[in-house]
Design an enzyme around this catalytic site. Structure first.
Site, mmCIF file in Angstrom:
data_model
loop_
_atom_site.group_PDB
_atom_site.id
_atom_site.type_symbol
_atom_site.label_atom_id
_atom_site.label_comp_id
_atom_site.label_asym_id
_atom_site.label_seq_id
_atom_site.Cartn_x
_atom_site.Cartn_y
_atom_site.Cartn_z
ATOM 1 N N GLN A 128 0.746 -1.287 -0.007
ATOM 2 C CA GLN A 128 0.141 -0.022 0.122
ATOM 3 C C GLN A 128 0.910 1.094 -0.078
ATOM 4 O O GLN A 128 1.900 1.384 0.750
ATOM 5 C CB GLN A 128 -0.955 0.032 1.334
ATOM 6 N N HIS A 248 -11.683 4.069 4.816
ATOM 7 C CA HIS A 248 -10.719 3.835 5.692
ATOM 8 C C HIS A 248 -11.045 3.775 7.133
ATOM 9 O O HIS A 248 -10.722 4.223 8.115
ATOM 10 C CB HIS A 248 -10.159 5.433 5.644
#
Length: 353
Positions: A128, A248
């Site tokens: 990521q 998120h």
């Protein structure tokens, strides 16, 4: 005490971690509306099981980006695992390798990607990336993960600035001042061997930056944080290979849709052209089944992995993954699905959505 479900791991982890660590792990943005709705949204969905089917053999295997995994249950990128367990991401990677699922390693890991991969050299790893203002850092990072055999690059798009996390502020946790990075360093800084202060993502990143990033790598690029039809269509237009529908974990912009609620819109928009995954609010095998029925190729777990790590290290992460896989196995049998391929929208009672 027996830890039989993910809720048990959460309760035990809270007892074992300091308040500052717990507030960081569980922290949500503003009033926590999205954080709570990620969980509540799954409870609003009902299943339509089919019976009198031979479910004596259940197969939870699937593929993501052409790689086979033992279950559609993978690990989201979450930061600073050493807050929960000394070996941090190294223990997480070992558990993921044993479970034969994908682990997306965070830019903000406690250890270098080299250390993490060395701990689990046979694991399926994605990386990521928070795109940095200094493109030399981005290029260097891409080169390192390619050399280590990573299979995909996940670009987080929903964090041009840090969300308003009141819990962190109350705990006096200043991320930028107090947390050091091992990976996101400029070439000059990396030669010193010293950790560098937390580097925040570029707030100027836009769709026009994607071709530059694509020119740097042969890896498939996945966008994490997409919630709308419009952005999903742009992802397809820009030759992105996958989307992780995510808010998120409710840590960035509050009062956006729950991930499971946004999933249908994104899946419809891409129309099978690219793979779609989701994270946010998954706590049971039923939740996994619902996400797959609504079009997710697999789900990714964030906080529950940290709970497992805090409780028992590598063994705790493996237990969390095993519990969810076993729950999914049971739910598939009870709903009449013998394989992941048989999980379809017909399982969902849309009239109640």
């Amino acid at each position: 005490m027996s830890l039989l479900c993910l809720a048990d791991f959460k309760a035990q982890a809270q007892k074992q971690l300091s308040k500052t660590s717990w507030d960081f792990i569980e922290g949500e943005a503003d009033d926590g509306i999205t954080y709570n709705d990620n969980l509540a949204a799954f409870r609003r969905i009902r299943l339509r099981p089919r019976y009198l089917r031979d479910v004596s053999k259940i197969d939870t295997r699937t593929t993501i980006q052409g790689q086979e995994i033992n279950a559609p249950i993978c690990i989201s990128p979450t930061a600073f695992h050493s807050i929960a367990w000394a070996d941090g991401e190294k223990s997480t990677a070992k558990a993921a390798q044993k479970a034969n699922i994908c682990y997306v390693i965070s830019s903000y890991a406690s250890y270098t990607v080299e250390d993490i991969v060395a701990a689990a050299p046979g694991g399926l790893h994605w990386f990521q990336l928070y795109v940095q203002p200094d493109w030399d850092i981005n290029k260097q990072m891409v080169q390192r993960i390619e050399a280590l055999g990573f299979k995909a690059l996940v670009v987080t798009v929903d964090a041009p600035v840090l969300g308003n996390r009141r819990g962190n502020k109350r705990s006096l946790l200043d991320l930028e001042a107090n947390i050091k990075l091992k990976d996101l360093r400029s070439p000059g800084e990396s030669k010193s061997g010293l950790p560098t202060p937390l580097s925040m993502p570029s707030s100027s990143s836009c769709w026009n930056d994607l071709p530059l990033l694509q020119s740097m790598t042969r890896l498939p690029i996945i966008l994490k944080g997409i919630l709308t039809k419009e952005d999903a269509e742009l992802a397809v237009k820009h030759n992105i290979r996958g989307i992780i529908v995510s808010n998120h974990g409710g840590r960035q912009l509050d009062e956006v849709p729950a991930s499971i609620d946004a999933l249908r819109e994104v899946v419809a928009a891409v129309n099978g052209k690219i793979e779609v995954y989701m994270d946010g609010g998954v706590r049971t095998g039923n939740d996994v089944l619902k996400a797959l029925a609504l079009g997710a190729r697999c789900i990714f777990l964030g906080r529950p992995i940290i709970w497992g790590l805090a409780c028992k290290g590598e063994d705790g992460v493996k237990e969390v993954l095993d519990i969810l896989k076993e729950e999914l196995h049971t739910c598939m049998a009870l709903s009449g699905c013998r394989s992941v391929a048989e999980i379809s929208p017909d399982l969902i009672q849309f009239s109640r959505l």
